[in-house]
Design a protein around this motif. Structure first.
Motif, PDB file in Angstrom:
ATOM      1  N   ARG A  55      49.277  35.407 -71.941  1.00  0.00           N
ATOM      2  CA  ARG A  55      49.785  34.135 -71.426  1.00  0.00           C
ATOM      3  C   ARG A  55      50.690  33.461 -72.442  1.00  0.00           C
ATOM      4  O   ARG A  55      51.751  32.933 -72.088  1.00  0.00           O
ATOM      5  CB  ARG A  55      48.614  33.215 -71.066  1.00  0.00           C
ATOM      6  N   LEU A  56      50.294  33.491 -73.706  1.00  0.00           N
ATOM      7  CA  LEU A  56      51.107  32.861 -74.742  1.00  0.00           C
ATOM      8  C   LEU A  56      52.395  33.644 -74.971  1.00  0.00           C
ATOM      9  O   LEU A  56      53.469  33.058 -75.163  1.00  0.00           O
ATOM     10  CB  LEU A  56      50.300  32.747 -76.036  1.00  0.00           C
ATOM     11  N   PHE A  57      52.316  34.979 -74.935  1.00  0.00           N
ATOM     12  CA  PHE A  57      53.514  35.800 -75.083  1.00  0.00           C
ATOM     13  C   PHE A  57      54.503  35.483 -73.962  1.00  0.00           C
ATOM     14  O   PHE A  57      55.707  35.311 -74.207  1.00  0.00           O
ATOM     15  CB  PHE A  57      53.145  37.288 -75.058  1.00  0.00           C
ATOM     16  N   ASP A  58      54.016  35.388 -72.738  1.00  0.00           N
ATOM     17  CA  ASP A  58      54.890  35.090 -71.602  1.00  0.00           C
ATOM     18  C   ASP A  58      55.538  33.717 -71.754  1.00  0.00           C
ATOM     19  O   ASP A  58      56.702  33.523 -71.382  1.00  0.00           O
ATOM     20  CB  ASP A  58      54.103  35.151 -70.294  1.00  0.00           C
ATOM     21  N   LEU A  59      54.788  32.752 -72.286  1.00  0.00           N
ATOM     22  CA  LEU A  59      55.372  31.429 -72.512  1.00  0.00           C
ATOM     23  C   LEU A  59      56.485  31.504 -73.548  1.00  0.00           C
ATOM     24  O   LEU A  59      57.558  30.901 -73.361  1.00  0.00           O
ATOM     25  CB  LEU A  59      54.294  30.453 -72.979  1.00  0.00           C
ATOM     26  N   LEU A  60      56.268  32.223 -74.640  1.00  0.00           N
ATOM     27  CA  LEU A  60      57.281  32.340 -75.686  1.00  0.00           C
ATOM     28  C   LEU A  60      58.557  32.971 -75.136  1.00  0.00           C
ATOM     29  O   LEU A  60      59.671  32.541 -75.473  1.00  0.00           O
ATOM     30  CB  LEU A  60      56.738  33.161 -76.855  1.00  0.00           C
ATOM     31  N   VAL A  61      58.402  33.970 -74.294  1.00  0.00           N
ATOM     32  CA  VAL A  61      59.568  34.592 -73.660  1.00  0.00           C
ATOM     33  C   VAL A  61      60.283  33.574 -72.777  1.00  0.00           C
ATOM     34  O   VAL A  61      61.514  33.448 -72.801  1.00  0.00           O
ATOM     35  CB  VAL A  61      59.144  35.821 -72.835  1.00  0.00           C
ATOM     36  N   LYS A  62      59.518  32.831 -71.996  1.00  0.00           N
ATOM     37  CA  LYS A  62      60.086  31.831 -71.093  1.00  0.00           C
ATOM     38  C   LYS A  62      60.852  30.767 -71.852  1.00  0.00           C
ATOM     39  O   LYS A  62      61.901  30.287 -71.404  1.00  0.00           O
ATOM     40  CB  LYS A  62      58.972  31.189 -70.266  1.00  0.00           C
ATOM     41  N   LEU A  63      60.356  30.386 -73.015  1.00  0.00           N
ATOM     42  CA  LEU A  63      61.016  29.352 -73.804  1.00  0.00           C
ATOM     43  C   LEU A  63      62.312  29.835 -74.452  1.00  0.00           C
ATOM     44  O   LEU A  63      63.123  29.020 -74.887  1.00  0.00           O
ATOM     45  CB  LEU A  63      60.073  28.832 -74.897  1.00  0.00           C
ATOM     46  N   GLY A  64      62.487  31.151 -74.548  1.00  0.00           N
ATOM     47  CA  GLY A  64      63.727  31.693 -75.080  1.00  0.00           C
ATOM     48  C   GLY A  64      63.630  32.343 -76.441  1.00  0.00           C
ATOM     49  O   GLY A  64      64.658  32.645 -77.057  1.00  0.00           O
ATOM     50  N   ASP A  95      65.889  41.900 -74.072  1.00  0.00           N
ATOM     51  CA  ASP A  95      66.525  41.081 -75.102  1.00  0.00           C
ATOM     52  C   ASP A  95      65.526  40.486 -76.095  1.00  0.00           C
ATOM     53  O   ASP A  95      65.886  39.628 -76.905  1.00  0.00           O
ATOM     54  CB  ASP A  95      67.354  39.962 -74.462  1.00  0.00           C
ATOM     55  N   VAL A  96      64.273  40.927 -76.030  1.00  0.00           N
ATOM     56  CA  VAL A  96      63.235  40.437 -76.934  1.00  0.00           C
ATOM     57  C   VAL A  96      62.799  41.557 -77.872  1.00  0.00           C
ATOM     58  O   VAL A  96      62.557  42.688 -77.436  1.00  0.00           O
ATOM     59  CB  VAL A  96      62.018  39.897 -76.152  1.00  0.00           C
ATOM     60  N   THR A  97      62.703  41.228 -79.156  1.00  0.00           N
ATOM     61  CA  THR A  97      62.252  42.189 -80.162  1.00  0.00           C
ATOM     62  C   THR A  97      60.871  41.782 -80.648  1.00  0.00           C
ATOM     63  O   THR A  97      60.669  40.640 -81.077  1.00  0.00           O
ATOM     64  CB  THR A  97      63.218  42.229 -81.357  1.00  0.00           C
ATOM     65  N   ILE A  98      59.923  42.718 -80.551  1.00  0.00           N
ATOM     66  CA  ILE A  98      58.589  42.412 -81.064  1.00  0.00           C
ATOM     67  C   ILE A  98      58.548  42.715 -82.560  1.00  0.00           C
ATOM     68  O   ILE A  98      59.281  43.568 -83.066  1.00  0.00           O
ATOM     69  CB  ILE A  98      57.487  43.203 -80.318  1.00  0.00           C
ATOM     70  N   GLN A  99      57.691  41.986 -83.256  1.00  0.00           N
ATOM     71  CA  GLN A  99      57.521  42.162 -84.692  1.00  0.00           C
ATOM     72  C   GLN A  99      56.045  42.378 -84.983  1.00  0.00           C
ATOM     73  O   GLN A  99      55.188  41.730 -84.378  1.00  0.00           O
ATOM     74  CB  GLN A  99      58.030  40.918 -85.427  1.00  0.00           C
ATOM     75  N   VAL A 100      55.733  43.294 -85.908  1.00  0.00           N
ATOM     76  CA  VAL A 100      54.349  43.513 -86.324  1.00  0.00           C
ATOM     77  C   VAL A 100      54.289  43.504 -87.845  1.00  0.00           C
ATOM     78  O   VAL A 100      55.254  43.849 -88.525  1.00  0.00           O
ATOM     79  CB  VAL A 100      53.778  44.840 -85.779  1.00  0.00           C
ATOM     80  N   LEU A 101      53.133  43.106 -88.345  1.00  0.00           N
ATOM     81  CA  LEU A 101      52.940  42.971 -89.786  1.00  0.00           C
ATOM     82  C   LEU A 101      52.087  44.107 -90.333  1.00  0.00           C
ATOM     83  O   LEU A 101      51.175  44.589 -89.656  1.00  0.00           O
ATOM     84  CB  LEU A 101      52.237  41.632 -90.078  1.00  0.00           C
TER      85      LEU A 101
END
Length: 564
Positions: A55-64, A95-101
């Motif tokens: 849900r939070l990931f989808d919100l972040l995508v929605k926000l841009g 158009d979204v790049t995921i990042q992992v640590l």
């Protein structure tokens, strides 16, 4: 003493006399990277479930957000599984790049690439701690030993990435606890890493400078960032990122000054959730840019949804005074603030540059209603009370009545405590000024103008009985006042009188407000009617009733009583 400041040493400033950042102005948004799902998640008492993460990931995508750190997959099975879920279920927009640590350790780097298998684009973020205190007291290594860890980690990141040619890789390195690292050594470690990755040959590389613990004032951090930007190799081929924390309460300020000092990218979390006092607040910094006329390249117009989702996923409530997002941040209780807001909004025209006292931005830009801006309690004044009546009931009061009625509202607030809502304010106004005693209800009126002025014939009273009054004067109010004096012996002097048309068109209602000196007593009333004359006469009768009494006095000659 247990509370002894002498145990602490001041942070040493950067010896830099040629700083340029103080004259810089932020004219465009940095690249944003949201780390809610990693840094934010690891700080929670109860880490997020898969559903909450999604849900939070989808919100972040929605926000841009175009770069989103989703976890530490090599250190946590839930993080690994969530990474796989996003990739295998094709939930990552193109158009979204995921990042992992990952730490700079061979087995963790291997596991990280397993988690990212099949991703279209990904940032592999590798780190090791470089600070003096960690080097000397935690790892027991000298500078070269720490530099070897970073160099070896960078080598592994590059080698293993070559096994996955279908993914578009970006490499990121963080000298953890950068702010506690000697600047010359931080530059040496960064150069060792970029010497392996060679961004000058086309490999996308991010160098992240974290204030893992905020240790200095924001201007010192800006000096550190500017110094690094000037000293490291391949600067023009790199993206310089910052990751500030809020231990001193300056996380946003430090990030803003860092961008002025040359940083291209900012990591943070929505609402600033993070370890200790939190991470840099992406909402606050983005809205700070927005308030300066800079496009934040994020859509934060649905602030209610943002706070709802963040609260549901983190199980942390939003403080009512949280910048831009809190329930009360656009709310004025102070009387002087309310009056200024009311006057500025009344003058404002569509298309004007926003310039309203006490409101740094237009609340409606964030989906907030103007009903939330002015709220009334015992600290409020005439401007706030007047604004609520104008906003919610289209009732405009003259200044003298604003002052008088605000005291009525304040008394109610002091008696009951807390906030007075719009409905209660309107009810108080009706009871105190608009309520009409049945014996003083205006029935009919006839006004005749001749060379001597106005003759008034007015019928007033209850449904079953009424009284006809006659009087003369230069105008309607004076003529009816004369009639009242003749009939009831009441001495009337009008001290204030105002009338307003409500709405538009021939059927518009009218509001009249009047204050009288009746037999030496000040009496105020208001009335609503279909026309201004009816409203004025009814207000006059209601004011006189306060002195004479709500019941019509006995009429000595019953023949003067007229049936309705």
């Amino acid at each position: 003493m247990a509370f002894d400041h002498r145990k602490y040493a001041p942070f040493k400033p950067v010896a830099k006399k040629d700083r340029r950042w103080p004259d810089a102005v932020i004219e465009k948004a940095p690249t944003w990277c949201a780390v809610d799902l990693r840094d934010g998640n690891q700080s929670l008492i109860k880490p997020m479930s898969v559903a909450q993460k999604q849900r939070l990931f989808d919100l972040l995508v929605k926000l841009g957000f175009k770069e989103i750190e989703i976890g530490f997959p090599a250190a946590s099975q839930p993080d690994f599984d969530f990474c796989r879920k996003l990739i295998e279920e094709n939930r990552i927009p193109d158009d979204v790049t995921i990042q992992v640590l990952t730490q700079a350790r061979a087995e963790l780097i291997e596991r990280t690439y397993e988690a990212l298998d099949g991703a279209k684009k990904a940032i592999v973020h590798v780190y090791n701690s470089t600070s003096t205190v960690q080097r000397e007291q935690v790892f027991g290594l000298d500078r070269e030993g720490i530099c070897d860890i970073a160099r070896n980690g960078a080598t592994l990141v590059k080698e293993i990435a070559s096994r996955y040619p279908d993914t578009e890789w970006t490499f990121q390195y963080s000298p953890e606890s950068f702010t506690g690292t000697e600047l010359d050594f931080a530059a040496d470690v960064i150069d060792a890493v970029t010497g392996v990755w060679r961004p000058d040959q086309g490999q996308p590389v991010i160098i992240n400078l974290p204030a893992t613990v905020e240790m200095s004032t924001p201007n010192v951090f800006a000096d550190q960032v500017e110094w690094i930007c000037e000293k490291i190799q391949y600067r023009d081929a790199l993206s310089i990122s910052v990751h500030t924390h809020n231990d001193r309460g300056c996380g946003v300020a430090a990030a803003e000054l860092a961008v002025m000092a040359g940083a291209d990218r900012v990591e943070g979390t929505l609402m600033g959730n993070g370890e200790r006092t939190g991470n840099m607040d992406l909402v606050t910094m983005a809205m700070n840019l927005y308030s300066q006329g800079v496009d934040p390249e994020l859509d934060l117009s649905g602030m209610a949804e943002i706070t709802e989702v963040v609260e549901a996923c983190t199980e942390i409530s939003t403080h009512p005074r949280h910048p831009y997002a809190g329930e009360l941040v656009f709310t004025a209780f102070s009387g002087s603030h309310q009056d200024a807001i009311r006057k500025c909004l009344a003058r404002r025209k569509d298309g004007d540059v926003w310039n309203v006292a006490y409101l740094p931005i237009d609340p409606s830009d964030l989906g907030r209603r103007y009903e939330e801006v002015v709220r009334i309690n015992s600290q409020s004044g005439k401007g706030g009370v007047a604004y609520v009546l104008e906003r919610d009931y289209d009732i405009s009061l003259p200044r003298w009545l604003q002052i008088e009625f605000s005291k009525v509202v304040q008394s109610e607030a002091e008696t009951n405590g807390g906030e007075i809502d719009s409905h209660t304010i309107h009810h108080l106004f009706e009871e105190r000024y608009l309520k009409v005693a049945k014996d003083w209800t205006l029935r009919t009126y006839n006004l005749h103008r001749d060379d001597d002025g106005v003759r008034a014939d007015v019928v007033v009273g209850a449904d079953d009985t009424s009284v006809t009054l006659e009087g003369r004067g230069l105008g309607a109010v004076e003529a009816v006042s004369d009639a009242l004096t003749r009939r009831f012996g009441v001495s009337i002097a009008v001290e204030a009188y105002d009338e307003f048309a409500l709405g538009e068109g021939t059927k518009a209602n009218a509001l009249a407000c009047i204050r009288l000196n009746a037999n030496g007593r000040l009496c105020s009333a208001a009335a609503l009617a279909e026309d201004t004359t009816s409203a004025t006469l009814q207000a006059l009768f209601s004011a006189v009733a306060q002195e004479v009494g709500e019941q019509m006095p006995e009429i000595m000659d019953s023949s003067e009583s007229v049936s309705a």
